[in-house]
Design an enzyme around this catalytic site. Sequence first.
Site, PDB file in Angstrom:
ATOM      1  N   PHE A 173       0.827  -1.212   0.000  1.00 23.60           N
ATOM      2  CA  PHE A 173       0.000   0.000   0.000  1.00 23.60           C
ATOM      3  C   PHE A 173       0.860   1.260   0.000  1.00 23.60           C
ATOM      4  O   PHE A 173       0.444   2.307  -0.528  1.00 23.60           O
ATOM      5  CB  PHE A 173      -0.919  -0.014   1.237  1.00 23.60           C
ATOM      6  CG  PHE A 173      -1.918   1.095   1.286  1.00 23.60           C
ATOM      7  CD1 PHE A 173      -3.118   0.991   0.601  1.00 23.60           C
ATOM      8  CD2 PHE A 173      -1.667   2.251   2.012  1.00 23.60           C
ATOM      9  CE1 PHE A 173      -4.048   2.023   0.639  1.00 23.60           C
ATOM     10  CE2 PHE A 173      -2.587   3.285   2.058  1.00 23.60           C
ATOM     11  CZ  PHE A 173      -3.782   3.170   1.371  1.00 23.60           C
ATOM     12  N   ILE A 192      -0.706 -11.404  -0.756  1.00 22.54           N
ATOM     13  CA  ILE A 192      -1.283 -12.746  -0.798  1.00 22.54           C
ATOM     14  C   ILE A 192      -2.700 -12.699  -0.243  1.00 22.54           C
ATOM     15  O   ILE A 192      -2.949 -12.136   0.831  1.00 22.54           O
ATOM     16  CB  ILE A 192      -0.391 -13.742  -0.032  1.00 22.54           C
ATOM     17  CG1 ILE A 192       0.965 -13.807  -0.753  1.00 22.54           C
ATOM     18  CG2 ILE A 192      -1.048 -15.118   0.040  1.00 22.54           C
ATOM     19  CD1 ILE A 192       1.937 -14.807  -0.235  1.00 22.54           C
ATOM     20  N   HIS A 232      -9.633  -7.278   2.027  1.00 17.38           N
ATOM     21  CA  HIS A 232      -8.444  -6.425   2.146  1.00 17.38           C
ATOM     22  C   HIS A 232      -7.508  -6.594   0.955  1.00 17.38           C
ATOM     23  O   HIS A 232      -6.910  -5.629   0.478  1.00 17.38           O
ATOM     24  CB  HIS A 232      -7.699  -6.793   3.439  1.00 17.38           C
ATOM     25  CG  HIS A 232      -6.876  -5.685   3.989  1.00 17.38           C
ATOM     26  ND1 HIS A 232      -7.402  -4.637   4.701  1.00 17.38           N
ATOM     27  CD2 HIS A 232      -5.541  -5.452   3.932  1.00 17.38           C
ATOM     28  CE1 HIS A 232      -6.441  -3.814   5.056  1.00 17.38           C
ATOM     29  NE2 HIS A 232      -5.299  -4.283   4.600  1.00 17.38           N
TER      30      HIS A 232
END
Length: 155
Positions: free
Chosen positions: A58, A82, A88
């Site tokens: 991010f 992953i 999320h």
Amino acid sequence: MSGAGAPRIEVDGAGLRVTVVAASWHTQVMDGLLAGARGALERAGVANVRVVRVPGSFELPVAAARAAEHGADAVVALGVVIRGGTPHFEYVCAAATNGLTDVSVRTGVPVGFGVLTCDDEQQALDRAGLPGSREDKGAEAVEAAIATVVALRDL
Ligand code: DLZ
């Protein structure tokens, strides 16, 4: 997405300043991506290399933006996301992908996309450039970024 059809890219990066921005989640895979990127930079003759670590994928776009706005000729973004059991995954992948695309288009500095977005760790290991991996996405991201710098010179 299949790796079939990938071009073999030979690049000359002599004289270029390249910044690698690398996330820190999934250490083993990240170590492989970074080693692959470093190897490709050396083969391309890039002597001016900076590596900046950020916590997660991010955070890659803001680091890429800073590098692109402060003299890098190319940026290479490395990360591993992953899938887990919540949405999320989609948010982090979209933020990294859209953010890095925005940096590249807005600044005109090519950003190599070496962010693995995988269903499980084995898929990531297969692409990490480690012994036994089928693909080396760290090296591919470097080659793509440098090839794009060269291509943009003709425009
Ligand atoms: C929170 C999080 C999760 C769950 N998974 C990953 C991942 O697989 N790969 C990765 O690079 N980062 C992950 N993160 C961290 C986020 O990218 C980010 O660092 C945090 O949400 C803090 O802003």
